[in-house]
Design a protein around this motif. Sequence first.
Motif, PDB file in Angstrom:
ATOM      1  N   GLN A 107      47.357 -57.777  17.562  1.00  0.00           N
ATOM      2  CA  GLN A 107      47.326 -56.372  17.958  1.00  0.00           C
ATOM      3  C   GLN A 107      48.727 -55.814  18.147  1.00  0.00           C
ATOM      4  O   GLN A 107      48.999 -54.662  17.793  1.00  0.00           O
ATOM      5  N   LEU A 108      49.624 -56.614  18.675  1.00  0.00           N
ATOM      6  CA  LEU A 108      51.007 -56.164  18.817  1.00  0.00           C
ATOM      7  C   LEU A 108      51.653 -55.972  17.450  1.00  0.00           C
ATOM      8  O   LEU A 108      52.353 -54.982  17.214  1.00  0.00           O
ATOM      9  N   LEU A 109      51.429 -56.899  16.525  1.00  0.00           N
ATOM     10  CA  LEU A 109      51.995 -56.784  15.181  1.00  0.00           C
ATOM     11  C   LEU A 109      51.494 -55.533  14.474  1.00  0.00           C
ATOM     12  O   LEU A 109      52.240 -54.874  13.751  1.00  0.00           O
ATOM     13  N   ALA A 110      50.225 -55.215  14.669  1.00  0.00           N
ATOM     14  CA  ALA A 110      49.584 -54.107  13.951  1.00  0.00           C
ATOM     15  C   ALA A 110      49.660 -52.783  14.701  1.00  0.00           C
ATOM     16  O   ALA A 110      49.124 -51.784  14.227  1.00  0.00           O
ATOM     17  N   HIS A 111      50.318 -52.735  15.850  1.00  0.00           N
ATOM     18  CA  HIS A 111      50.352 -51.531  16.689  1.00  0.00           C
ATOM     19  C   HIS A 111      48.945 -51.088  17.068  1.00  0.00           C
ATOM     20  O   HIS A 111      48.636 -49.896  17.086  1.00  0.00           O
ATOM     21  N   SER A 112      48.082 -52.050  17.351  1.00  0.00           N
ATOM     22  CA  SER A 112      46.724 -51.703  17.767  1.00  0.00           C
ATOM     23  C   SER A 112      46.418 -52.216  19.176  1.00  0.00           C
ATOM     24  O   SER A 112      45.254 -52.308  19.566  1.00  0.00           O
ATOM     25  N   HIS A 153      48.123 -47.250  17.069  1.00  0.00           N
ATOM     26  CA  HIS A 153      48.963 -46.334  17.840  1.00  0.00           C
ATOM     27  C   HIS A 153      50.345 -46.963  17.922  1.00  0.00           C
ATOM     28  O   HIS A 153      50.558 -47.951  18.619  1.00  0.00           O
ATOM     29  N   TYR A 154      51.278 -46.397  17.186  1.00  0.00           N
ATOM     30  CA  TYR A 154      52.602 -46.980  17.020  1.00  0.00           C
ATOM     31  C   TYR A 154      53.269 -47.200  18.376  1.00  0.00           C
ATOM     32  O   TYR A 154      53.284 -46.303  19.217  1.00  0.00           O
ATOM     33  N   SER A 155      53.829 -48.402  18.578  1.00  0.00           N
ATOM     34  CA  SER A 155      54.389 -48.741  19.888  1.00  0.00           C
ATOM     35  C   SER A 155      55.697 -49.496  19.744  1.00  0.00           C
ATOM     36  O   SER A 155      55.722 -50.647  19.299  1.00  0.00           O
ATOM     37  N   ASN A 156      56.785 -48.854  20.126  1.00  0.00           N
ATOM     38  CA  ASN A 156      58.072 -49.549  20.174  1.00  0.00           C
ATOM     39  C   ASN A 156      58.105 -50.624  21.265  1.00  0.00           C
ATOM     40  O   ASN A 156      58.593 -51.719  21.025  1.00  0.00           O
ATOM     41  N   PRO A 157      57.576 -50.363  22.478  1.00  0.00           N
ATOM     42  CA  PRO A 157      57.528 -51.433  23.476  1.00  0.00           C
ATOM     43  C   PRO A 157      56.732 -52.646  23.008  1.00  0.00           C
ATOM     44  O   PRO A 157      57.015 -53.782  23.404  1.00  0.00           O
ATOM     45  N   GLY A 158      55.728 -52.428  22.154  1.00  0.00           N
ATOM     46  CA  GLY A 158      54.958 -53.559  21.646  1.00  0.00           C
ATOM     47  C   GLY A 158      55.826 -54.547  20.882  1.00  0.00           C
ATOM     48  O   GLY A 158      55.647 -55.769  20.999  1.00  0.00           O
ATOM     49  N   THR A 160      59.057 -54.869  21.370  1.00  0.00           N
ATOM     50  CA  THR A 160      59.910 -55.500  22.375  1.00  0.00           C
ATOM     51  C   THR A 160      59.224 -56.751  22.933  1.00  0.00           C
ATOM     52  O   THR A 160      59.842 -57.802  23.106  1.00  0.00           O
ATOM     53  N   LEU A 161      57.920 -56.634  23.194  1.00  0.00           N
ATOM     54  CA  LEU A 161      57.162 -57.789  23.678  1.00  0.00           C
ATOM     55  C   LEU A 161      57.153 -58.909  22.637  1.00  0.00           C
ATOM     56  O   LEU A 161      57.255 -60.092  22.991  1.00  0.00           O
ATOM     57  N   LEU A 162      57.034 -58.567  21.361  1.00  0.00           N
ATOM     58  CA  LEU A 162      57.069 -59.597  20.324  1.00  0.00           C
ATOM     59  C   LEU A 162      58.424 -60.290  20.283  1.00  0.00           C
ATOM     60  O   LEU A 162      58.505 -61.507  20.070  1.00  0.00           O
ATOM     61  N   GLY A 163      59.495 -59.530  20.485  1.00  0.00           N
ATOM     62  CA  GLY A 163      60.819 -60.154  20.552  1.00  0.00           C
ATOM     63  C   GLY A 163      60.919 -61.132  21.707  1.00  0.00           C
ATOM     64  O   GLY A 163      61.447 -62.243  21.563  1.00  0.00           O
TER      65      GLY A 163
END
Length: 459
Positions: A107-112, A153-158, A160-163
Amino acid sequence: MTYSSEELLPGTRRALLHRIASAQTEGRTPSLVAAVQRQGRIVWDGARSCVDGHAPDSDTQFRIGSLTKTFTAVLVMRLRDEGMLDLGDPLEKHLPGTAVGGVTVLQLLAHSAGLSAESPAPWWERTPGTLRPELDDVLGEQTRMHPPGRRHHYSNPGYTLLGALIEQVRGTSWEEALRREILEPLGMRRTSTQPQTPHAGGWAVHPWADAMLPEPAEDLGLMAPAGQLWSTTADLLRFAAFLTDGDDRVLCAASVEEMRPPAAPSESGGSADYGLGLQILRQDGRTLLGHTGSLPGFLAALWFSVEDDVTAVVLTNATSGPLVGGVAADLVGIVAEAEPRIPEPWRPLPEIDEELLALTGPWYWGTRPNVLRLTADRGLELGPMQGDGRGARFVARADGTWIGLDGYYAGEVLRVVRNGDGGVSHLDLGSFVFTREPYGPASAVPGGVDEEGWRGLTG
């Protein structure tokens, strides 16, 4: 980077130059650089600048913004391939202590994941990352905008979490993992987290006057995996070649291909979707994959068409101006339409597997005819004999079964079921039975076949 000896036709080259010249003039951007790659080789590059004699070239760095996300996604996919995580894992399993631990890696990869699009104020792209030293500072108090998994839903913080996830699982910094696992193997020596000479400066152009203002180039800190990188057209074409064909030193072709299909319902609906770290654009009958990016002072776009085997990169140093995503898509279209890809010659298989050859031909699901074909890579392909319908490509597994790679049967297991004498009885595909004749008297059809067999209309 190797340049192709098969150069584009003069008319094609002029059309490409005209497109970027128009973009630089009409978009009122200080400079713009672009390049096109075909069959893994650079076949054209060009640039325009407001300063005579100082146009950028393929070695000039520009900031690429959210194109960084695709690099971050590749690092996550590498962890998956190494068995260090699963895309279905909740974030909490590998990165405990966040306020959103229930969302999954996929979900983080896909902005979902339903997370907010941006971090809390002040505007993170134009302020030092030191203002957000902890993940809580990036996520803020309102972390959930939508239920996880329901929509894109596009997420820049998402990202950041993946990083942070990469750092936790890999045991090293995101920057070090990026350098060691992607940049060095692909020879991307001009891609970096900080600008390296020669590089463009970022500018804001006044919307109602021909005047410019320099933009700050901030270190994004924890937000770096969402948009920190600087790169060149030559380096990004190297990256695009990897995204097209895979590279076992980084990520195999199958895993790269896995990043491409849409992974969540689109916000825009229709022409644009998002995979796993890749944007998907449908334009003029072709599907383009890649990513766009922006940070104050810079715009970037990379699009590639697998079918046409053409890639385009456009970089510019203005906060707003030319819609570089559209420019890059147009460059792909110009080449693909003016000089269509020449198909590879048909060649027979080097050797024939008689058992596989015996499986080819018509198979019936009920009364619906399908055809099983043996492909050049020793795989199998099942599809309807005519028209549209369910189908897939299959690859062999060590246990003698086959696994679906795409289409309706992606991930489904195909089994060849044999009689007691060793002859083939039928194919079993996810419990569906495919037989050599439609409802034959000896066919292994669930529920049996009427013993009186086929008949005409009787009074």
